[in-house]
Design an enzyme around this catalytic site. Structure first.
Site, mmCIF file in Angstrom:
data_model
loop_
_atom_site.group_PDB
_atom_site.id
_atom_site.type_symbol
_atom_site.label_atom_id
_atom_site.label_comp_id
_atom_site.label_asym_id
_atom_site.label_seq_id
_atom_site.Cartn_x
_atom_site.Cartn_y
_atom_site.Cartn_z
ATOM 1 N N LYS A 139 1.630 50.954 43.445
ATOM 2 C CA LYS A 139 1.789 52.390 43.743
ATOM 3 C C LYS A 139 0.431 53.099 43.792
ATOM 4 O O LYS A 139 0.165 53.878 44.702
ATOM 5 C CB LYS A 139 2.677 53.078 42.696
ATOM 6 C CG LYS A 139 4.063 52.474 42.558
ATOM 7 C CD LYS A 139 4.905 53.224 41.549
ATOM 8 C CE LYS A 139 4.366 53.199 40.133
ATOM 9 N NZ LYS A 139 4.469 51.890 39.441
ATOM 10 N N ARG A 155 10.120 59.087 36.123
ATOM 11 C CA ARG A 155 10.318 57.758 35.540
ATOM 12 C C ARG A 155 11.643 57.663 34.787
ATOM 13 O O ARG A 155 11.908 56.642 34.164
ATOM 14 C CB ARG A 155 9.174 57.473 34.563
ATOM 15 C CG ARG A 155 8.249 56.341 34.997
ATOM 16 C CD ARG A 155 7.167 56.219 33.949
ATOM 17 N NE ARG A 155 6.418 54.999 34.017
ATOM 18 C CZ ARG A 155 5.264 54.855 34.679
ATOM 19 N NH1 ARG A 155 4.764 55.838 35.380
ATOM 20 N NH2 ARG A 155 4.621 53.712 34.630
ATOM 21 N N ARG A 202 -5.815 42.780 36.259
ATOM 22 C CA ARG A 202 -6.121 44.071 36.884
ATOM 23 C C ARG A 202 -7.195 44.815 36.092
ATOM 24 O O ARG A 202 -7.190 44.811 34.869
ATOM 25 C CB ARG A 202 -4.839 44.919 36.901
ATOM 26 C CG ARG A 202 -5.068 46.313 37.430
ATOM 27 C CD ARG A 202 -3.768 46.987 37.722
ATOM 28 N NE ARG A 202 -3.196 47.604 36.530
ATOM 29 C CZ ARG A 202 -2.176 48.451 36.587
ATOM 30 N NH1 ARG A 202 -1.609 48.724 37.739
ATOM 31 N NH2 ARG A 202 -1.703 48.987 35.485
ATOM 32 N N ARG A 259 -7.346 48.253 31.315
ATOM 33 C CA ARG A 259 -6.533 49.216 30.584
ATOM 34 C C ARG A 259 -5.959 48.581 29.327
ATOM 35 O O ARG A 259 -5.545 47.432 29.342
ATOM 36 C CB ARG A 259 -5.377 49.703 31.475
ATOM 37 C CG ARG A 259 -5.769 50.869 32.334
ATOM 38 C CD ARG A 259 -4.744 51.193 33.374
ATOM 39 N NE ARG A 259 -3.355 51.179 32.915
ATOM 40 C CZ ARG A 259 -2.333 51.534 33.686
ATOM 41 N NH1 ARG A 259 -2.543 51.946 34.918
ATOM 42 N NH2 ARG A 259 -1.101 51.477 33.232
ATOM 43 N N ARG A 313 6.527 47.437 29.179
ATOM 44 C CA ARG A 313 6.545 48.374 30.317
ATOM 45 C C ARG A 313 7.558 47.920 31.361
ATOM 46 O O ARG A 313 8.248 48.736 31.961
ATOM 47 C CB ARG A 313 5.145 48.470 30.947
ATOM 48 C CG ARG A 313 4.240 49.435 30.199
ATOM 49 C CD ARG A 313 2.786 49.134 30.429
ATOM 50 N NE ARG A 313 2.378 49.337 31.791
ATOM 51 C CZ ARG A 313 1.309 48.743 32.332
ATOM 52 N NH1 ARG A 313 0.586 47.904 31.633
ATOM 53 N NH2 ARG A 313 0.982 49.010 33.567
HETATM 54 P P1 ADP Z 1 1.938 51.646 35.636
HETATM 55 O O1 ADP Z 1 2.693 52.165 36.835
HETATM 56 O O2 ADP Z 1 0.948 50.584 35.953
HETATM 57 O O3 ADP Z 1 2.828 51.262 34.482
HETATM 58 P P2 ADP Z 1 0.913 54.344 34.956
HETATM 59 O O4 ADP Z 1 -0.529 54.605 35.013
HETATM 60 O O5 ADP Z 1 1.797 54.992 35.948
HETATM 61 O O6 ADP Z 1 1.026 52.767 35.001
HETATM 62 O O7 ADP Z 1 1.473 54.739 33.501
HETATM 63 C C1 ADP Z 1 0.881 54.289 32.319
HETATM 64 C C2 ADP Z 1 1.677 54.765 31.115
HETATM 65 O O8 ADP Z 1 1.655 56.209 31.075
HETATM 66 C C3 ADP Z 1 3.160 54.399 31.107
HETATM 67 O O9 ADP Z 1 3.405 53.108 30.612
HETATM 68 C C4 ADP Z 1 3.722 55.495 30.188
HETATM 69 O O10 ADP Z 1 3.439 55.225 28.826
HETATM 70 C C5 ADP Z 1 2.894 56.715 30.592
HETATM 71 N N1 ADP Z 1 3.558 57.466 31.672
HETATM 72 C C6 ADP Z 1 3.115 57.600 32.962
HETATM 73 N N2 ADP Z 1 3.970 58.330 33.685
HETATM 74 C C7 ADP Z 1 4.983 58.680 32.858
HETATM 75 C C8 ADP Z 1 6.196 59.406 33.011
HETATM 76 N N3 ADP Z 1 6.536 59.947 34.203
HETATM 77 N N4 ADP Z 1 7.002 59.565 31.940
HETATM 78 C C9 ADP Z 1 6.673 59.044 30.747
HETATM 79 N N5 ADP Z 1 5.569 58.316 30.535
HETATM 80 C C10 ADP Z 1 4.731 58.127 31.564
#
Ligand code: ADP
Length: 226
Positions: free
Chosen positions: A17, A92, A131, A164, A175
């Protein structure tokens, strides 16, 4: 005046994404809002919100809605009416999807498309394990198992790369579980709105990008009933 597309990029962690959002942002000339980047930005500045979010992120859990919804919607609603956006990592869960829909209901139109990029689990695990992310532009970069991360720089801007904390095996596993349990139901929500398009995410970055462009190529459309 033509209006910019309003898109959500949806899919499991590691689906690409963030990578696709960077390309689309340049091609479509729209803003990119990543909820994960927002949290990492807060964390980088040591804000209370960033420190609170970190606890959840490092465990692979969702940050609570009470924190997440306000900070993301504030950014979305700051975008001028005639400009588009790409949301990545939000919504999410179904509650976040409902709150986004409510917030956009006051605008001339709601989301144009939700692009679902799907990738099978073994490939997700492989990608997330290898990554790194750029400290300056946040672009994800692939690293091979035997490569020294300190010796590599970002392929996009030359910035410093780091791994990360939530890309460790335990957090990655959680996750992915959280994605299937809490996030996947959001697909049903958007299916009923008639805005969902699906693209396989296992090809090359360019191939996926051209499939995404094709999937959204019909241009802005007013979602029925929104
Ligand atoms: P990825 O898509 O690789 O899991 P992101 O950078 O989108 O990584 O998100 C990293 C972390 O940030 C998630 O695992 C969560 O803990 C938090 N996070 C991101 N977006 C949301 C969301 N919309 N609601 C709740 N937590 C979120």
């Amino acid at each position: 005046m033509p209006q910019g597309l309003r898109l959500v990029l949806f899919g499991p962690p590691g689906a690409g994404k963030g990578t696709q959002a960077q390309l689309l942002k340049e091609r479509l000339k729209v803003c990119h809002i990543s909820s994960g980047d927002l949290f990492r930005h807060h964390l980088g500045h040591g804000t209370p919100l960033g420190l609170e979010a970190q606890e959840y992120m490092n465990r692979g859990e969702l940050v609570p809605d009470e924190v997440t919804i306000d900070i993301v919607l504030e950014k979305v609603m700051a975008i001028p009416e005639d400009e588009g956006f790409i949301l990545d990592g939000f919504p999410r869960n179904p509650n976040q999807a409902q709150e986004l829909e409510k917030a956009l209901a006051g605008r001339s139109r709601n989301l144009d498309k939700v692009v679902y990029i799907d990738v099978a689990q073994p490939e997700l695990l492989r990608r997330l394990g290898g990554r790194s992310v750029c400290r300056s532009c946040q672009a994800p970069n692939a690293i091979c198992e035997d490569e020294d991360i300190a010796a590599k720089t970002c392929g996009r801007c030359g910035g410093e790369l780091y791994q990360r904390e939530d890309d460790n095996p335990q957090a990655v596993k959680r996750r992915i579980e959280v994605y299937y349990e809490e996030t996947l139901p959001v697909l049903g929500f958007y299916r009923t709105r008639g805005v969902l398009v699906e693209v396989p995410g296992d090809g090359t970055v360019e191939k996926v990008n051209s499939q995404v462009m094709e999937a959204i190529g019909s241009g802005p459309c007013v979602a029925a009933g929104l």
